[in-house]
Design a protein around this motif. Sequence first.
Motif, PDB file in Angstrom:
ATOM      1  N   GLN A 198     -22.151   7.140 -10.058  1.00  0.00           N
ATOM      2  CA  GLN A 198     -21.170   7.759  -9.164  1.00  0.00           C
ATOM      3  C   GLN A 198     -20.745   6.771  -8.076  1.00  0.00           C
ATOM      4  OE1 GLN A 198     -23.966  11.330  -8.939  1.00  0.00           O
ATOM      5  NE2 GLN A 198     -22.067  12.114  -8.072  1.00  0.00           N
ATOM      6  N   MET A 199     -21.681   5.951  -7.613  1.00  0.00           N
ATOM      7  CA  MET A 199     -21.375   4.942  -6.597  1.00  0.00           C
ATOM      8  C   MET A 199     -20.384   3.924  -7.150  1.00  0.00           C
ATOM      9  SD  MET A 199     -22.302   3.895  -3.560  1.00  0.00           S
ATOM     10  CE  MET A 199     -22.677   2.483  -2.587  1.00  0.00           C
ATOM     11  N   ILE A 200     -20.586   3.517  -8.380  1.00  0.00           N
ATOM     12  CA  ILE A 200     -19.670   2.573  -9.019  1.00  0.00           C
ATOM     13  C   ILE A 200     -18.291   3.201  -9.170  1.00  0.00           C
ATOM     14  CG2 ILE A 200     -19.175   1.327 -11.168  1.00  0.00           C
ATOM     15  CD1 ILE A 200     -22.259   0.962 -11.418  1.00  0.00           C
ATOM     16  N   GLU A 201     -18.245   4.436  -9.628  1.00  0.00           N
ATOM     17  CA  GLU A 201     -16.964   5.134  -9.805  1.00  0.00           C
ATOM     18  C   GLU A 201     -16.249   5.289  -8.465  1.00  0.00           C
ATOM     19  OE1 GLU A 201     -13.804   6.548 -11.717  1.00  0.00           O
ATOM     20  OE2 GLU A 201     -15.586   5.738 -12.697  1.00  0.00           O
ATOM     21  N   SER A 202     -16.981   5.639  -7.428  1.00  0.00           N
ATOM     22  CA  SER A 202     -16.389   5.774  -6.097  1.00  0.00           C
ATOM     23  C   SER A 202     -15.844   4.438  -5.607  1.00  0.00           C
ATOM     24  CB  SER A 202     -17.442   6.304  -5.122  1.00  0.00           C
ATOM     25  OG  SER A 202     -16.913   6.405  -3.831  1.00  0.00           O
ATOM     26  N   VAL A 212     -25.875   8.011   1.273  1.00  0.00           N
ATOM     27  CA  VAL A 212     -26.793   8.448   2.315  1.00  0.00           C
ATOM     28  C   VAL A 212     -28.214   8.359   1.773  1.00  0.00           C
ATOM     29  CG1 VAL A 212     -27.473  10.385   3.778  1.00  0.00           C
ATOM     30  CG2 VAL A 212     -25.054   9.992   3.265  1.00  0.00           C
ATOM     31  N   PRO A 213     -29.112   7.697   2.505  1.00  0.00           N
ATOM     32  CA  PRO A 213     -30.487   7.570   2.005  1.00  0.00           C
ATOM     33  C   PRO A 213     -31.205   8.915   2.005  1.00  0.00           C
ATOM     34  CG  PRO A 213     -30.310   6.656   4.215  1.00  0.00           C
ATOM     35  CD  PRO A 213     -28.926   7.033   3.789  1.00  0.00           C
ATOM     36  N   GLU A 214     -31.992   9.108   0.987  1.00  0.00           N
ATOM     37  CA  GLU A 214     -32.779  10.333   0.870  1.00  0.00           C
ATOM     38  C   GLU A 214     -34.028  10.237   1.744  1.00  0.00           C
ATOM     39  OE1 GLU A 214     -33.251  12.573  -3.075  1.00  0.00           O
ATOM     40  OE2 GLU A 214     -35.060  11.355  -2.924  1.00  0.00           O
ATOM     41  N   ASP A 273     -35.625   7.125  -8.033  1.00  0.00           N
ATOM     42  CA  ASP A 273     -34.960   7.794  -9.154  1.00  0.00           C
ATOM     43  C   ASP A 273     -33.606   8.356  -8.726  1.00  0.00           C
ATOM     44  OD1 ASP A 273     -37.083   7.215 -10.824  1.00  0.00           O
ATOM     45  OD2 ASP A 273     -38.030   9.185 -10.588  1.00  0.00           O
ATOM     46  N   SER A 274     -33.536   8.896  -7.503  1.00  0.00           N
ATOM     47  CA  SER A 274     -32.267   9.490  -7.062  1.00  0.00           C
ATOM     48  C   SER A 274     -31.186   8.426  -6.894  1.00  0.00           C
ATOM     49  CB  SER A 274     -32.452  10.282  -5.767  1.00  0.00           C
ATOM     50  OG  SER A 274     -32.941   9.461  -4.743  1.00  0.00           O
ATOM     51  N   VAL A 275     -31.551   7.233  -6.405  1.00  0.00           N
ATOM     52  CA  VAL A 275     -30.564   6.159  -6.286  1.00  0.00           C
ATOM     53  C   VAL A 275     -30.137   5.697  -7.665  1.00  0.00           C
ATOM     54  CG1 VAL A 275     -30.198   3.770  -5.560  1.00  0.00           C
ATOM     55  CG2 VAL A 275     -31.302   5.377  -4.014  1.00  0.00           C
ATOM     56  N   ARG A 276     -31.100   5.512  -8.554  1.00  0.00           N
ATOM     57  CA  ARG A 276     -30.788   5.070  -9.921  1.00  0.00           C
ATOM     58  C   ARG A 276     -29.876   6.088 -10.612  1.00  0.00           C
ATOM     59  NH1 ARG A 276     -35.585   4.167 -11.239  1.00  0.00           N
ATOM     60  NH2 ARG A 276     -35.617   1.963 -10.773  1.00  0.00           N
TER      61      ARG A 276
END
Length: 93
Positions: free
Chosen positions: A54-58, A33-35, A46-49
Amino acid sequence: TTAQSVHEIEVTQMIETCKMVGDCANITIVGMVPEDIESIAFGLSDSVRDTFPQMIESSIMTLEAKGVTAQKKEHVTALSVIIDEYANPVAPR
Protein backbone atom coordinates in the motif's frame (compact mmCIF):
# COMPACT_ATOMS: atom_id res chain seq x y z
CA THR A 1 16.61 13.50 20.19
CA THR A 2 20.23 14.23 19.48
CA ALA A 3 21.82 12.81 16.35
CA GLN A 4 24.88 10.65 16.95
CA SER A 5 26.10 11.03 13.38
CA VAL A 6 25.28 12.95 10.20
CA HIS A 7 23.29 9.92 9.04
CA GLU A 8 20.79 10.44 11.85
CA ILE A 9 19.61 13.95 11.01
CA GLU A 10 15.86 13.99 11.19
CA VAL A 11 13.85 14.99 8.14
CA THR A 12 12.25 17.89 10.00
CA GLN A 13 15.69 19.23 10.99
CA MET A 14 16.81 19.02 7.38
CA ILE A 15 13.74 20.89 6.13
CA GLU A 16 14.11 23.60 8.77
CA THR A 17 17.79 24.03 7.89
CA CYS A 18 16.94 24.35 4.20
CA LYS A 19 14.30 26.98 5.00
CA MET A 20 16.79 28.97 7.10
CA VAL A 21 19.32 29.13 4.27
CA GLY A 22 16.59 29.78 1.71
CA ASP A 23 17.27 26.69 -0.40
CA CYS A 24 14.29 24.41 0.13
CA ALA A 25 12.74 22.37 -2.66
CA ASN A 26 9.03 21.68 -2.97
CA ILE A 27 8.77 18.30 -1.24
CA THR A 28 6.13 15.72 -0.50
CA ILE A 29 6.66 13.12 2.20
CA VAL A 30 4.91 9.77 2.03
CA GLY A 31 5.09 7.73 5.21
CA MET A 32 3.26 5.39 7.50
CA VAL A 33 2.30 5.90 11.12
CA PRO A 34 4.36 3.64 13.39
CA GLU A 35 2.47 1.03 15.33
CA ASP A 36 5.11 0.87 18.08
CA ILE A 37 7.98 3.30 18.68
CA GLU A 38 9.20 1.85 21.96
CA SER A 39 10.18 -1.73 21.12
CA ILE A 40 13.61 -2.42 19.73
CA ALA A 41 13.88 -5.13 17.09
CA PHE A 42 15.78 -5.88 13.92
CA GLY A 43 13.94 -6.10 10.63
CA LEU A 44 10.44 -5.03 9.70
CA SER A 45 7.40 -5.80 11.80
CA ASP A 46 4.70 -7.96 10.23
CA SER A 47 2.38 -4.95 10.02
CA VAL A 48 4.98 -2.89 8.12
CA ARG A 49 5.75 -5.80 5.80
CA ASP A 50 2.02 -6.32 5.18
CA THR A 51 1.39 -2.59 4.60
CA PHE A 52 4.38 -2.03 2.32
CA PRO A 53 2.50 -2.74 -0.95
CA GLN A 54 0.00 0.00 0.00
CA MET A 55 2.93 2.33 0.73
CA ILE A 56 4.35 1.69 -2.72
CA GLU A 57 0.95 2.27 -4.35
CA SER A 58 0.49 5.50 -2.39
CA SER A 59 3.95 6.66 -3.46
CA ILE A 60 3.17 5.91 -7.11
CA MET A 61 -0.14 7.78 -6.90
CA THR A 62 1.63 10.77 -5.30
CA LEU A 63 4.26 10.81 -8.05
CA GLU A 64 1.62 10.54 -10.78
CA ALA A 65 -0.33 13.44 -9.25
CA LYS A 66 2.85 15.49 -9.68
CA GLY A 67 3.24 14.43 -13.32
CA VAL A 68 5.80 11.66 -12.82
CA THR A 69 5.04 8.37 -14.58
CA ALA A 70 6.14 5.15 -12.93
CA GLN A 71 6.72 1.99 -14.93
CA LYS A 72 6.64 -1.44 -13.39
CA LYS A 73 9.77 -3.47 -14.02
CA GLU A 74 9.53 -6.83 -15.73
CA HIS A 75 11.53 -8.42 -12.93
CA VAL A 76 10.34 -7.36 -9.48
CA THR A 77 12.60 -8.05 -6.49
CA ALA A 78 10.71 -9.16 -3.39
CA LEU A 79 10.87 -6.83 -0.39
CA SER A 80 12.30 -9.65 1.75
CA VAL A 81 15.20 -10.05 -0.71
CA ILE A 82 15.94 -6.32 -0.70
CA ILE A 83 15.94 -6.25 3.12
CA ASP A 84 18.15 -9.34 3.32
CA GLU A 85 20.65 -7.97 0.79
CA TYR A 86 20.79 -4.65 2.65
CA ALA A 87 21.23 -6.36 6.02
CA ASN A 88 23.79 -8.87 4.71
CA PRO A 89 25.80 -7.16 1.96
CA VAL A 90 28.21 -9.20 -0.12
CA ALA A 91 31.52 -7.60 -0.98
CA PRO A 92 32.11 -7.21 -4.74
CA ARG A 93 34.55 -9.71 -6.20
